[in-house]
Scaffold this active site. Sequence first.
Site, PDB file in Angstrom:
ATOM      1  N   SER A 256      -9.878  17.558 -22.033  1.00 34.72           N
ATOM      2  CA  SER A 256     -11.158  17.408 -22.725  1.00 34.72           C
ATOM      3  C   SER A 256     -11.299  15.972 -23.206  1.00 34.72           C
ATOM      4  O   SER A 256     -10.290  15.304 -23.476  1.00 34.72           O
ATOM      5  CB  SER A 256     -11.223  18.329 -23.936  1.00 34.72           C
ATOM      6  OG  SER A 256     -10.357  17.858 -24.946  1.00 34.72           O
ATOM      7  N   ASP A 257     -12.531  15.496 -23.303  1.00 33.88           N
ATOM      8  CA  ASP A 257     -12.737  14.272 -24.066  1.00 33.88           C
ATOM      9  C   ASP A 257     -12.328  14.607 -25.501  1.00 33.88           C
ATOM     10  O   ASP A 257     -12.179  15.773 -25.875  1.00 33.88           O
ATOM     11  CB  ASP A 257     -14.193  13.805 -24.003  1.00 33.88           C
ATOM     12  CG  ASP A 257     -14.338  12.347 -24.461  1.00 33.88           C
ATOM     13  OD1 ASP A 257     -13.394  11.820 -25.096  1.00 33.88           O
ATOM     14  OD2 ASP A 257     -15.381  11.728 -24.196  1.00 33.88           O
ATOM     15  N   TRP A 258     -12.135  13.609 -26.312  1.00 33.08           N
ATOM     16  CA  TRP A 258     -11.558  13.819 -27.643  1.00 33.08           C
ATOM     17  C   TRP A 258     -12.514  14.628 -28.528  1.00 33.08           C
ATOM     18  O   TRP A 258     -13.504  14.122 -29.025  1.00 33.08           O
ATOM     19  CB  TRP A 258     -11.229  12.460 -28.245  1.00 33.08           C
ATOM     20  CG  TRP A 258      -9.832  11.978 -27.933  1.00 33.08           C
ATOM     21  CD1 TRP A 258      -8.913  11.530 -28.848  1.00 33.08           C
ATOM     22  CD2 TRP A 258      -9.170  11.904 -26.665  1.00 33.08           C
ATOM     23  NE1 TRP A 258      -7.723  11.204 -28.220  1.00 33.08           N
ATOM     24  CE2 TRP A 258      -7.852  11.427 -26.887  1.00 33.08           C
ATOM     25  CE3 TRP A 258      -9.533  12.231 -25.350  1.00 33.08           C
ATOM     26  CZ2 TRP A 258      -6.923  11.255 -25.866  1.00 33.08           C
ATOM     27  CZ3 TRP A 258      -8.609  12.055 -24.334  1.00 33.08           C
ATOM     28  CH2 TRP A 258      -7.337  11.572 -24.603  1.00 33.08           C
TER      29      TRP A 258
END
Length: 717
Positions: A256-258
């Site tokens: 996932s992106d952060w």
Amino acid sequence: MNRLTLLLCAALLAVAAVARDAARAEERFINSLLSRMTLEEKITLLHGNSTFYVGGVPRLGIPEWAMSDGPHGVRAEFDRHSWLYAGWTTDSATYLPTGTAIAATWNVDLCRSRGETLGEEARWRGKDVLLGPGVNIIRSPLCGRNFEYLSEDPYLAGQLAAAYIRGLQSRNVAACVKHFAANNQERWRLENSSQVSARALHEIYLPAFKAAVQQGGSLCVMSGYNQVNGTFCAENAPLVLDILKGEWGFEGVYMSDWGAAQSTVASAMNGLDVEMGTWAGHYDEWFFSRALLQAVRNGEVPMSVVDEKVRRVLRVMYRTRMIGKQRRYGPGSINTAAHQQEAYREAAEAIVLLQNRGGLLPLNLSGLRSVAVIGDNATREHSFGGMSSEIKTPYEVTPLQGLRDRLAGTGVDLRFAQGYTAVPRDSVVPQAVRDSLAAQAVALAQASDVAIVCCGLNHYYDAENVDRDDIQLPYGQAALIRAVCRANPRTIVVVVAGSPVDLVSPSLCAPAIVWSWLGGMEVGHALADVLLGKVNPSGKLPFTIGYTLDQYGPHALGCFPGNQHEVTYDEGIYVGYRWFEARGLPVLYPFGHGLSYTHFDYGSPTLSARRMTPGDTLLVTVPITNSGPVAGKEVVQLYVEDVACRVDRPRKELKGFAKVEVQPGQTAQAVFRLTTDDLAYYDEQQMGWVAEPGEFRLHIAASSSDVRQTATFTLDF
Ligand code: BGC
């Protein structure tokens, strides 16, 4: 079969056998680790245990997994459990030109060496994954992160990204291509849904990711924050399970992106492998932590699904030689002269000469006594801006410094006037201050032989998390440029920006315009060398510069940025030059445009055949002659046109490019290889790619609007 063919077959069989054995060894190793892991240990590998690390399993020799931003340099070290910098003195790194700059080089070899440089530095810093490259398509000129991305064209973005990734991963550092997918604006990036047709996804928004995965072998892919067609990217089964892991056969880690994960069960079941986050210190409360453990225990997520994710993490670790018996590349190196040279080479090849009326450039030193350098961007350092892509660099040569260095000892009197104040957006500069800065600049220009105005944007505008409101040059720069040009007709405009800006006014009043991008730590030297003729410019635009914002598709149709729920991609496949050509719109500087100090003649193309059948490769060779006075490099572009087709298609689609270096009076060959895949469009009914039989036209061009040669051939079934 002759002897040579036999030998070749034997060699191929041997290579295949070695690859099979290696794959089996990898599987055995991973299975053996997996069989010894507890559920808790498996879960440890599936979520962050700090801002940029994933926990390991020391008992089994599985190390922590260290990640770092970003696409154009290794970011400074963070405190493990907050978003504060760790305060190290050893974490400065080479600052390379940003995404659009490297795309402007159109140089695959440079992208490869850029990857190698980044890999060396990541290894030195002990990083296992570098979070880049960013390959989202430049859909609107206003997207704040355009500067990190590559192009409006999927083929150009894909080829460059694949080379970058091959270079990076040759140093046993995994790439993490981002942000999958259709993440083309910052406004409402955490929530809204990109409503995009299957055809536009496949033809425009996905191909660069596909090339990154299939040609580049990217070991990781990062999700976008956004939704696509109503589902968050981190849990989007059609995108992740069907396309990325299904059709494309991606074997690595989808992370996932952060903070982009939104759920436990849906994400786990729909393809997310690792959750990374921004909520430091609360790791147990993340979706892929205690909640995932619970979901496995109560049967909502089968163990086989967790095992598959763990296998992927171990596979990436194995392939980057973090685990297993193969020796890892190391120990890397940082801030070496060679890396700084790399930054210089990229900056120099990225610079685009947009116009050069009256041959003002290159500057002739004889008779040149004084130069006025004007503009905040002449002295501004950009490395430590742009949020996640910021770099703590040991130095950054600004345009003024570069000119000072290169003109030292020549007797040329170099003077600077700021011209305007570059303040954060929405800050106001008193009119009296603005007037006085402009007046000083104009007076200096008037008193000098030549004026160089360094204008453009900075990281208040080329920025993460925020889009621009318009394409105007901020801070009243257009008016300043006009005033300087009136005071001194020998004015050169240098554009320092990572995204398209309005250049209509400068194009009318300034004879010469040069685009030097957010060009990395050596940009000042590269720029000075181009202005003084030591380097012949060879960059070409990776996007279209129109006349007005409302010419661009999403703005003409009023569908950018949408609202916080959704943004509709009404222009479909007509993005960038595809849109401008379909609508017959004039452009100021076309996609692929860039001038040189020499002149290139394009000879007649030779085709290896006039008819092609599926499975064939068509070879196209074009002689390029340098008929001018100096050596130079030309980016030769090949666009395909389907002459008659059942569905609407763009008039031209880039399917090949070659950067050739040619000495004066010499001829070099630009060579392209086309396969039937290059002729296909995505058919929404059949949910697949279709190349229709019939006539195709090839446009051999110096830009999307400057076609120098054409040729036709027929696709037969
Ligand atoms: C950005 C990513 C970046 C990550 C880690 C996010 O906000 O969108 O591109 O890699 O932060 O810094």
